[in-house]
Motif scaffolding. Sequence first.
Motif, PDB file in Angstrom:
ATOM      1  N   CYS A  28       0.825  -1.202   0.000  1.00 56.92           N
ATOM      2  CA  CYS A  28       0.000   0.000   0.000  1.00 56.92           C
ATOM      3  C   CYS A  28       0.872   1.271   0.000  1.00 56.92           C
ATOM      4  O   CYS A  28       0.648   2.199  -0.791  1.00 56.92           O
ATOM      5  CB  CYS A  28      -0.898  -0.069   1.232  1.00 56.92           C
ATOM      6  N   GLY A  29       1.879   1.300   0.873  1.00 54.38           N
ATOM      7  CA  GLY A  29       2.767   2.471   0.953  1.00 54.38           C
ATOM      8  C   GLY A  29       3.504   2.685  -0.361  1.00 54.38           C
ATOM      9  O   GLY A  29       3.644   3.814  -0.849  1.00 54.38           O
ATOM     10  N   LEU A  30       3.949   1.571  -0.949  1.00 53.36           N
ATOM     11  CA  LEU A  30       4.650   1.626  -2.230  1.00 53.36           C
ATOM     12  C   LEU A  30       3.706   2.135  -3.328  1.00 53.36           C
ATOM     13  O   LEU A  30       4.035   3.055  -4.086  1.00 53.36           O
ATOM     14  CB  LEU A  30       5.138   0.214  -2.579  1.00 53.36           C
ATOM     15  N   GLY A  31       2.511   1.500  -3.385  1.00 62.44           N
ATOM     16  CA  GLY A  31       1.555   1.808  -4.449  1.00 62.44           C
ATOM     17  C   GLY A  31       1.068   3.246  -4.400  1.00 62.44           C
ATOM     18  O   GLY A  31       0.959   3.913  -5.428  1.00 62.44           O
TER      19      GLY A  31
ATOM     20  N   ALA B  46       1.081   8.488  -6.932  1.00 67.17           N
ATOM     21  CA  ALA B  46       1.163   9.956  -6.842  1.00 67.17           C
ATOM     22  C   ALA B  46       2.187  10.499  -7.839  1.00 67.17           C
ATOM     23  O   ALA B  46       2.073  11.636  -8.301  1.00 67.17           O
ATOM     24  CB  ALA B  46       1.543  10.364  -5.420  1.00 67.17           C
ATOM     25  N   ALA B  47       3.181   9.660  -8.182  1.00 66.23           N
ATOM     26  CA  ALA B  47       4.218  10.100  -9.126  1.00 66.23           C
ATOM     27  C   ALA B  47       3.870   9.691 -10.564  1.00 66.23           C
ATOM     28  O   ALA B  47       4.669   9.869 -11.477  1.00 66.23           O
ATOM     29  CB  ALA B  47       5.561   9.497  -8.720  1.00 66.23           C
TER      30      ALA B  47
ATOM     31  N   LEU C  92      20.189  -5.987 -12.245  1.00 63.70           N
ATOM     32  CA  LEU C  92      18.722  -5.886 -12.163  1.00 63.70           C
ATOM     33  C   LEU C  92      18.374  -4.658 -11.309  1.00 63.70           C
ATOM     34  O   LEU C  92      18.879  -4.507 -10.192  1.00 63.70           O
ATOM     35  CB  LEU C  92      18.139  -7.154 -11.509  1.00 63.70           C
ATOM     36  N   PRO C  93      17.529  -3.757 -11.829  1.00 59.08           N
ATOM     37  CA  PRO C  93      17.173  -2.562 -11.049  1.00 59.08           C
ATOM     38  C   PRO C  93      16.188  -2.926  -9.938  1.00 59.08           C
ATOM     39  O   PRO C  93      14.978  -2.951 -10.143  1.00 59.08           O
ATOM     40  CB  PRO C  93      16.535  -1.630 -12.092  1.00 59.08           C
ATOM     41  N   ILE C  94      16.712  -3.231  -8.767  1.00 58.91           N
ATOM     42  CA  ILE C  94      15.854  -3.777  -7.705  1.00 58.91           C
ATOM     43  C   ILE C  94      16.082  -3.040  -6.390  1.00 58.91           C
ATOM     44  O   ILE C  94      17.198  -2.593  -6.102  1.00 58.91           O
ATOM     45  CB  ILE C  94      16.109  -5.306  -7.565  1.00 58.91           C
ATOM     46  N   VAL C  95      15.027  -2.884  -5.610  1.00 59.62           N
ATOM     47  CA  VAL C  95      15.170  -2.362  -4.243  1.00 59.62           C
ATOM     48  C   VAL C  95      14.427  -3.315  -3.299  1.00 59.62           C
ATOM     49  O   VAL C  95      13.531  -4.044  -3.714  1.00 59.62           O
ATOM     50  CB  VAL C  95      14.654  -0.904  -4.074  1.00 59.62           C
ATOM     51  N   GLY C  96      14.788  -3.289  -2.030  1.00 57.37           N
ATOM     52  CA  GLY C  96      14.224  -4.234  -1.068  1.00 57.37           C
ATOM     53  C   GLY C  96      13.444  -3.560   0.041  1.00 57.37           C
ATOM     54  O   GLY C  96      13.662  -2.397   0.368  1.00 57.37           O
TER      55      GLY C  96
ATOM     56  N   ARG D  45      10.365   5.783  -3.178  1.00 54.92           N
ATOM     57  CA  ARG D  45      11.273   6.921  -3.378  1.00 54.92           C
ATOM     58  C   ARG D  45      12.596   6.464  -3.999  1.00 54.92           C
ATOM     59  O   ARG D  45      13.117   7.099  -4.913  1.00 54.92           O
ATOM     60  CB  ARG D  45      11.514   7.609  -2.033  1.00 54.92           C
ATOM     61  N   LEU D  46      13.117   5.316  -3.512  1.00 49.55           N
ATOM     62  CA  LEU D  46      14.361   4.781  -4.078  1.00 49.55           C
ATOM     63  C   LEU D  46      14.190   4.497  -5.573  1.00 49.55           C
ATOM     64  O   LEU D  46      15.064   4.815  -6.386  1.00 49.55           O
ATOM     65  CB  LEU D  46      14.758   3.488  -3.349  1.00 49.55           C
ATOM     66  N   VAL D  47      13.034   3.908  -5.915  1.00 50.51           N
ATOM     67  CA  VAL D  47      12.756   3.589  -7.319  1.00 50.51           C
ATOM     68  C   VAL D  47      12.714   4.879  -8.146  1.00 50.51           C
ATOM     69  O   VAL D  47      13.338   4.985  -9.212  1.00 50.51           O
ATOM     70  CB  VAL D  47      11.400   2.843  -7.435  1.00 50.51           C
ATOM     71  N   LEU D  48      11.975   5.858  -7.654  1.00 51.22           N
ATOM     72  CA  LEU D  48      11.796   7.105  -8.419  1.00 51.22           C
ATOM     73  C   LEU D  48      13.109   7.871  -8.572  1.00 51.22           C
ATOM     74  O   LEU D  48      13.316   8.582  -9.547  1.00 51.22           O
ATOM     75  CB  LEU D  48      10.728   7.985  -7.754  1.00 51.22           C
TER      76      LEU D  48
END
Length: 350
Positions: A22-25, A30-31, A120-124, A299-302
Amino acid sequence: MTCRVGVFTGGGDAPGLNAAICGLGRRLAAAGAELIGFEDGWRGLIHDRSRSLQDANFQHLLVYGGTLLGSSGDNPYRDPAVNVPRVLATVARHRLDAVVAIGGEGTLGAAHRLFRDHALPIVGVPKTIDNDLEATDFTFGFFSAVEVVTRAMDDLRSTAESHGRVMVVECMGRHAGWITAYAGVAAGAEGVLVPEREAHLEALCERLQRLRQSGARSAIVAAAEGTRIFEDGKCLSSTERDEFGEYRIGGVAELVARRIQARLGWEARHLVLGHLQRAGRPTAFDRIFALRLGARAARLVLEGRFGYMAAMRAGEIVDVPLEAAVAARKVISDQFLDRYEAFFLPVGGP
Ligand code: F6P
């Protein structure tokens, strides 16, 4: 061009997974980014099973335990020659700009390797009731599990007291004693056995006997499933190892209860709390914690900062390299054990 992000939840479920999604989505929406959910952990990326989470109404989901995406213990490194290329092909097919892996040691270990070896563009996002991940003070799900175990031990008091028994409660955590230690201390257990210290039955029984002689009718012993039990210098726990070279866990509470009864003639019963510890709704703390971690991952992804994990450090949500999170298992320190010396057994052996 719209940023496309894949997300999955891997390993044993933990209360708060839906809140993290939910927090991620919410942050990605929003972005203006698009979110695609992969089903059943790494399996969803290996076999390309996904669904759009674009219009998902996350708001009401954050209160529920479990995971709306399903989970599994699958890992691309079980059969890397076949599964690693499959994961990379799925990412390419969906034109993903990033993948968010929500998981524990196993899931994030594979995420780190795919980042390091295949860019691979990945965050955890760290989840596990066991709380055994390095580089974060806590993982979400842990405090929900502690709450379940604490309440169970509180409730067991009355029946233990009625029948004048010792109740031995087996807690999850694999090779880390965090759940047992926190819940055991919170419930005022008379004995707390954790994998970080060998448990010698002589010392435990001596202590219980002293309590009995001073008038106690009942006692609660919290025993972590990974504790190694010794009697007369011999290890009574299984010496079998699994495919990862780890000792097989479980059966601790039954063994301890049996030996207490035999040694002291004090009636003893055992209870394995099992998967109840992962069940039910997340505590308010875990919901908010997971929401914040999910938002930090977005945020890390963006920002295009891959190979990192959202984490908690001294109460703040921060980013840490995935490598640091999976470098070692976080177990209870001697300092922590010494601080609660009155509970942890045996201190210094028999
Ligand atoms: O790692 C989480 C955990 O719940 C451990 O505490 C426990 O030993 C294990 O998973 C149980 O795994 P499974 O759900 O595969 O039985």
